[in-house]
Motif scaffolding. Sequence first.
Motif, PDB file in Angstrom:
ATOM      1  N   VAL A  72      44.680  41.421  45.578  1.00  0.00           N
ATOM      2  CA  VAL A  72      43.590  40.819  46.223  1.00  0.00           C
ATOM      3  C   VAL A  72      42.231  41.071  45.655  1.00  0.00           C
ATOM      4  O   VAL A  72      41.288  40.350  45.226  1.00  0.00           O
ATOM      5  CB  VAL A  72      43.491  41.309  47.685  1.00  0.00           C
ATOM      6  CG1 VAL A  72      42.211  40.623  48.291  1.00  0.00           C
ATOM      7  CG2 VAL A  72      44.596  40.567  48.394  1.00  0.00           C
ATOM      8  N   PHE A  73      42.168  42.499  45.242  1.00  0.00           N
ATOM      9  CA  PHE A  73      40.820  42.593  44.287  1.00  0.00           C
ATOM     10  C   PHE A  73      40.841  42.043  43.373  1.00  0.00           C
ATOM     11  O   PHE A  73      39.659  41.789  42.550  1.00  0.00           O
ATOM     12  CB  PHE A  73      41.061  44.381  44.104  1.00  0.00           C
ATOM     13  CG  PHE A  73      40.055  44.981  43.303  1.00  0.00           C
ATOM     14  CD1 PHE A  73      38.675  45.149  43.891  1.00  0.00           C
ATOM     15  CD2 PHE A  73      40.048  45.151  42.080  1.00  0.00           C
ATOM     16  CE1 PHE A  73      37.632  45.561  42.964  1.00  0.00           C
ATOM     17  CE2 PHE A  73      39.142  45.740  41.410  1.00  0.00           C
ATOM     18  CZ  PHE A  73      37.791  45.816  41.684  1.00  0.00           C
ATOM     19  N   LEU A  74      41.970  41.975  42.387  1.00  0.00           N
ATOM     20  CA  LEU A  74      41.820  41.444  41.020  1.00  0.00           C
ATOM     21  C   LEU A  74      41.368  39.915  41.058  1.00  0.00           C
ATOM     22  O   LEU A  74      40.685  39.242  40.345  1.00  0.00           O
ATOM     23  CB  LEU A  74      43.183  41.613  40.189  1.00  0.00           C
ATOM     24  CG  LEU A  74      43.282  43.008  39.678  1.00  0.00           C
ATOM     25  CD1 LEU A  74      44.485  43.086  39.063  1.00  0.00           C
ATOM     26  CD2 LEU A  74      42.245  43.334  38.700  1.00  0.00           C
ATOM     27  N   VAL A  75      41.790  39.242  42.255  1.00  0.00           N
ATOM     28  CA  VAL A  75      41.653  37.594  42.405  1.00  0.00           C
ATOM     29  C   VAL A  75      40.186  37.846  42.543  1.00  0.00           C
ATOM     30  O   VAL A  75      39.463  36.783  41.972  1.00  0.00           O
ATOM     31  CB  VAL A  75      42.300  37.220  43.596  1.00  0.00           C
ATOM     32  CG1 VAL A  75      41.902  35.944  43.888  1.00  0.00           C
ATOM     33  CG2 VAL A  75      43.983  36.962  42.839  1.00  0.00           C
TER      34      VAL A  75
ATOM     35  N   ASP B  22      46.818  34.449  35.688  1.00  0.00           N
ATOM     36  CA  ASP B  22      46.626  35.352  34.654  1.00  0.00           C
ATOM     37  C   ASP B  22      46.583  36.646  34.892  1.00  0.00           C
ATOM     38  O   ASP B  22      47.291  37.510  34.474  1.00  0.00           O
ATOM     39  CB  ASP B  22      45.814  34.860  33.721  1.00  0.00           C
ATOM     40  CG  ASP B  22      45.953  33.403  32.953  1.00  0.00           C
ATOM     41  OD1 ASP B  22      47.226  32.952  32.882  1.00  0.00           O
ATOM     42  OD2 ASP B  22      44.839  32.822  32.109  1.00  0.00           O
ATOM     43  N   VAL B  23      45.480  36.999  35.787  1.00  0.00           N
ATOM     44  CA  VAL B  23      45.341  38.158  36.511  1.00  0.00           C
ATOM     45  C   VAL B  23      46.707  38.723  37.024  1.00  0.00           C
ATOM     46  O   VAL B  23      47.128  39.771  36.909  1.00  0.00           O
ATOM     47  CB  VAL B  23      44.310  38.451  37.393  1.00  0.00           C
ATOM     48  CG1 VAL B  23      43.986  39.843  37.988  1.00  0.00           C
ATOM     49  CG2 VAL B  23      42.846  38.229  36.550  1.00  0.00           C
ATOM     50  N   ALA B  24      47.426  38.128  38.031  1.00  0.00           N
ATOM     51  CA  ALA B  24      48.416  38.496  38.412  1.00  0.00           C
ATOM     52  C   ALA B  24      49.579  38.841  37.636  1.00  0.00           C
ATOM     53  O   ALA B  24      50.260  39.861  37.743  1.00  0.00           O
ATOM     54  CB  ALA B  24      48.908  37.382  39.634  1.00  0.00           C
ATOM     55  N   ASP B  25      49.647  37.976  36.695  1.00  0.00           N
ATOM     56  CA  ASP B  25      50.688  38.299  35.584  1.00  0.00           C
ATOM     57  C   ASP B  25      50.464  39.700  34.574  1.00  0.00           C
ATOM     58  O   ASP B  25      51.371  40.233  34.509  1.00  0.00           O
ATOM     59  CB  ASP B  25      50.867  37.187  34.558  1.00  0.00           C
ATOM     60  CG  ASP B  25      51.651  35.875  35.191  1.00  0.00           C
ATOM     61  OD1 ASP B  25      52.120  35.895  36.265  1.00  0.00           O
ATOM     62  OD2 ASP B  25      51.234  34.782  34.736  1.00  0.00           O
ATOM     63  N   ASP B  26      49.325  39.983  34.208  1.00  0.00           N
ATOM     64  CA  ASP B  26      48.869  41.116  33.707  1.00  0.00           C
ATOM     65  C   ASP B  26      49.316  42.242  34.440  1.00  0.00           C
ATOM     66  O   ASP B  26      49.474  43.167  34.033  1.00  0.00           O
ATOM     67  CB  ASP B  26      47.488  41.053  33.495  1.00  0.00           C
ATOM     68  CG  ASP B  26      47.172  39.841  32.305  1.00  0.00           C
ATOM     69  OD1 ASP B  26      48.048  39.381  31.554  1.00  0.00           O
ATOM     70  OD2 ASP B  26      45.878  39.662  32.059  1.00  0.00           O
ATOM     71  N   VAL B  27      48.925  42.081  36.010  1.00  0.00           N
ATOM     72  CA  VAL B  27      48.948  43.288  36.694  1.00  0.00           C
ATOM     73  C   VAL B  27      50.586  43.574  36.910  1.00  0.00           C
ATOM     74  O   VAL B  27      50.965  44.793  36.877  1.00  0.00           O
ATOM     75  CB  VAL B  27      48.447  43.138  38.056  1.00  0.00           C
ATOM     76  CG1 VAL B  27      48.936  44.098  39.263  1.00  0.00           C
ATOM     77  CG2 VAL B  27      46.696  42.932  38.069  1.00  0.00           C
ATOM     78  N   GLU B  28      51.268  42.307  36.834  1.00  0.00           N
ATOM     79  CA  GLU B  28      52.700  42.683  37.112  1.00  0.00           C
ATOM     80  C   GLU B  28      53.376  43.325  35.895  1.00  0.00           C
ATOM     81  O   GLU B  28      54.024  44.240  35.958  1.00  0.00           O
ATOM     82  CB  GLU B  28      53.472  41.197  37.277  1.00  0.00           C
ATOM     83  CG  GLU B  28      53.735  41.013  38.816  1.00  0.00           C
ATOM     84  CD  GLU B  28      54.690  39.798  39.087  1.00  0.00           C
ATOM     85  OE1 GLU B  28      55.866  39.744  38.342  1.00  0.00           O
ATOM     86  OE2 GLU B  28      54.075  38.840  39.440  1.00  0.00           O
TER      87      GLU B  28
END
Length: 52
Positions: A7-10, A42-48
Motif C-alpha cells: 500500500v505504501f509503495l503504490v 512494477d513496484v509490486a514485482d520489485d517488492v516481491e
Amino acid sequence: MRKFLYVFLVAFSMSLVLPSCREQKNDSIEDVADDVGDAAQDVADDVEDAID
C-alpha cells in the motif's frame, strides 16, 4: 507487514506519477490510469523480488 508495504509503495508511486500528469493536458484519463497501474505493478514485482 507485506500488505502495508504494498500500500505504501503504490501510494508513493501514485504521488510521483500524478503531479507529472497535471502538467500535461494532452493525456487522456485512460492513459494516465494505465500508467499508474503499470507503475504499481512494477513496484509490486520489485517488492516481491526483494522479499524473496
